[in-house]
Design a protein around this motif. Structure first.
Motif, mmCIF file in Angstrom:
data_model
loop_
_atom_site.group_PDB
_atom_site.id
_atom_site.type_symbol
_atom_site.label_atom_id
_atom_site.label_comp_id
_atom_site.label_asym_id
_atom_site.label_seq_id
_atom_site.Cartn_x
_atom_site.Cartn_y
_atom_site.Cartn_z
ATOM 1 N N ILE A 172 0.799 -1.141 -0.045
ATOM 2 C CA ILE A 172 -0.073 -0.127 0.103
ATOM 3 C C ILE A 172 0.926 1.279 -0.073
ATOM 4 O O ILE A 172 0.788 2.236 -0.775
ATOM 5 C CB ILE A 172 -1.046 0.096 1.351
ATOM 6 N N VAL A 173 1.893 1.183 0.994
ATOM 7 C CA VAL A 173 2.831 2.272 0.890
ATOM 8 C C VAL A 173 3.604 2.745 -0.330
ATOM 9 O O VAL A 173 3.607 3.790 -0.957
ATOM 10 C CB VAL A 173 3.646 2.249 2.099
ATOM 11 N N ASN A 174 4.023 1.541 -0.804
ATOM 12 C CA ASN A 174 4.854 1.714 -2.114
ATOM 13 C C ASN A 174 3.990 2.057 -3.160
ATOM 14 O O ASN A 174 4.282 3.094 -3.961
ATOM 15 C CB ASN A 174 5.505 0.116 -2.343
ATOM 16 N N GLU A 175 3.105 1.461 -3.532
ATOM 17 C CA GLU A 175 2.067 2.106 -4.715
ATOM 18 C C GLU A 175 1.595 3.411 -4.440
ATOM 19 O O GLU A 175 1.451 4.217 -5.473
ATOM 20 C CB GLU A 175 0.783 1.091 -4.729
ATOM 21 N N GLN A 176 1.083 4.023 -3.146
ATOM 22 C CA GLN A 176 0.784 5.287 -3.176
ATOM 23 C C GLN A 176 1.731 6.192 -3.295
ATOM 24 O O GLN A 176 1.857 7.291 -3.985
ATOM 25 C CB GLN A 176 0.157 5.653 -1.863
ATOM 26 N N ASN A 177 3.066 5.974 -2.757
ATOM 27 C CA ASN A 177 4.333 6.869 -3.106
ATOM 28 C C ASN A 177 4.586 6.537 -4.618
ATOM 29 O O ASN A 177 4.817 7.729 -5.324
ATOM 30 C CB ASN A 177 5.248 6.123 -2.151
ATOM 31 N N TYR A 178 4.368 5.793 -5.156
ATOM 32 C CA TYR A 178 4.758 5.367 -6.750
ATOM 33 C C TYR A 178 3.896 6.438 -7.527
ATOM 34 O O TYR A 178 4.440 7.043 -8.198
ATOM 35 C CB TYR A 178 4.536 3.885 -7.021
ATOM 36 N N LEU A 179 2.603 6.499 -7.054
ATOM 37 C CA LEU A 179 1.690 7.001 -7.863
ATOM 38 C C LEU A 179 1.780 8.615 -7.472
ATOM 39 O O LEU A 179 1.404 9.461 -8.490
ATOM 40 C CB LEU A 179 0.064 6.911 -7.625
ATOM 41 N N GLU A 180 2.506 9.081 -6.401
ATOM 42 C CA GLU A 180 2.458 10.505 -5.919
ATOM 43 C C GLU A 180 3.438 11.283 -7.059
ATOM 44 O O GLU A 180 3.009 12.407 -7.288
ATOM 45 C CB GLU A 180 3.205 10.580 -4.593
ATOM 46 N N LYS A 181 4.541 10.714 -7.279
ATOM 47 C CA LYS A 181 5.349 11.452 -8.382
ATOM 48 C C LYS A 181 4.654 11.424 -9.819
ATOM 49 O O LYS A 181 4.896 12.374 -10.553
ATOM 50 C CB LYS A 181 6.655 11.035 -8.534
ATOM 51 N N ARG A 182 4.139 10.323 -10.043
ATOM 52 C CA ARG A 182 4.012 10.105 -11.554
ATOM 53 C C ARG A 182 2.424 10.439 -12.013
ATOM 54 O O ARG A 182 2.347 10.537 -13.333
ATOM 55 C CB ARG A 182 4.428 8.463 -11.832
ATOM 56 N N VAL A 183 1.653 10.449 -10.867
ATOM 57 C CA VAL A 183 0.281 10.869 -11.255
ATOM 58 C C VAL A 183 -0.342 12.179 -10.467
ATOM 59 O O VAL A 183 -0.672 13.108 -10.965
ATOM 60 C CB VAL A 183 -0.761 9.743 -11.067
#
Length: 374
Positions: A172-183
């Motif tokens: 959960i932490v990973n995917e939300q951080n992953y989206l933060e920059k890219r989306v």
């Protein structure tokens, strides 16, 4: 996230091991066999990353093979909601509130996020599956899929202790951080989606409900949560933890939700769970007087059902640019998110969701009435 002494007291040996792992350099040269595995996983991920339907089904298929990976089922259910949000843009209500250009911008935003998460998460699952088949830890392959070093450390710990909770929350932490920059911080989405009045209205109307349907005693129920601050990374992570608790802290609810998901293949039409209110065939008469037809989750007599198309009839498959390369991880204290607060989350959301539909319907009727005045 707030870090305090109480959090430090909960910092157990597995978390200390993860912290030490995060200091390592995980990039290694691959053998020819490992290079073949990486290519095969990339090809398989690409094949299943065509659209929301293929992604959502792939998550459930994997979960049925490896039920210890809890995030696979959570991801499946959240991805279902993503599909419903996509088709809502062409359905009875939102199509009356958005222009075609606005609807396309919203879909592009939803589709990009759904695509990005899958191409990051699914290779992790396949590396785990390959590790089980080979009987050895292969997580050193993950950097070759541009997976965060945070997840490499967590997967290594999971391989040792088999504790599903920290792994699920880490994802959960990973995917939300992953989206933060890219989306979330993408300039195009900031302008075309987050900056629009419609997005602010959507937030105001609490249209960000995530629903988990299940059937008990032949009656359908909805559990879930509402996200009111979508642009806040911390709030999205906490929402993910609450959604996890709803599913996995109640064995009965989990079993019933799993059964519903398996018995109702995902089409992205809301007819999947509420066929008495939604239909994937448009029953509305063109030019009919727009008036309220929903009260307390029941259609008024002789009212047509709300149109909720299947994804295949709403949107074409998209061609995506490669994901932006870069690791979001920078601070080991993110590990504190993995501590289990044992928070009890009820998850009752049906009444709130019904009120949302009524507000949406009223907004659509009001906009139609104002267009006549203009």
């Amino acid at each position: 996230m707030t870090y305090n002494k109480q959090n430090r007291k909960l910092f157990t040996k597995p978390f200390i091991k993860i912290k030490k792992e995060l200091k390592k350099n995980f990039t290694v040269k691959l053998s020819p066999k490992e290079e073949f595995i990486v290519k095969r996983i990339k090809d398989q991920t690409s094949l299943l990353n065509k659209n929301n339907i293929t992604r959502t089904s792939a998550y459930l298929d994997f979960y049925q093979r490896h039920s210890e990976i809890h995030w696979a089922f959570l991801g499946h259910m959240v991805s279902r909601n993503g599909g419903w949000n996509m088709t809502d843009l062409k359905g009875s209500l939102l199509s009356k509130l958005l222009t075609k250009k606005e609807a396309t911008s919203f879909f592009t935003f939803l589709e990009r996020g759904n695509w990005l998460i899958f191409q990051d998460a699914y290779p992790q699952f396949l590396v785990y599956e390959e590790s089980k088949l080979n009987g050895q830890n292969l997580f050193h392959l993950l950097p070759h899929f541009h997976v965060s070093k945070f997840m490499v450390a967590v997967w290594n710990q999971f391989w040792q202790d088999k504790d599903p909770y920290p792994l699920a929350i880490a994802l959960i932490v990973n995917e939300q951080n992953y989206l933060e920059k890219r989306v979330i911080n993408n300039p195009v989405f900031k302008k075309d989606v987050f900056g629009t009045i419609e997005f602010k209205i959507q937030d105001f109307l609490s249209m960000n409900q995530i629903l988990f349907p299940y059937i008990r005693n032949k009656q359908l129920y909805l559990s879930g949560q509402t996200l009111n601050h979508f642009l806040n990374l911390h709030e999205r992570i906490l929402l993910g933890k609450r959604l996890y608790n709803i599913l996995f802290n109640n064995r009965n609810i989990l079993t019933l939700t799993e059964k519903w998901a398996i018995n109702h293949p995902h089409t992205a039409s809301r007819k999947d769970y509420w066929p008495q209110i939604f239909n994937d065939v448009n029953e509305e008469t063109p030019g009919r007087l727009v008036k309220a037809r929903l009260k307390s989750c029941q259609l008024l007599p002789k009212s047509p059902r709300f149109y909720s198309p299947r994804l295949e009839y709403a949107w074409k498959n998209q061609v995506h640019q490669d994901a932006e390369v870069g690791d979001w991880y920078s601070n080991w204290q993110v590990i504190y998110y993995l501590i289990n607060s044992k928070e009890h989350v009820g998850g009752e959301i049906e009444h709130e969701y019904c009120k949302t539909l009524e507000r949406l319907e009223l907004a659509a009727i009001t906009k139609k009435a104002l267009s006549f005045i203009d």
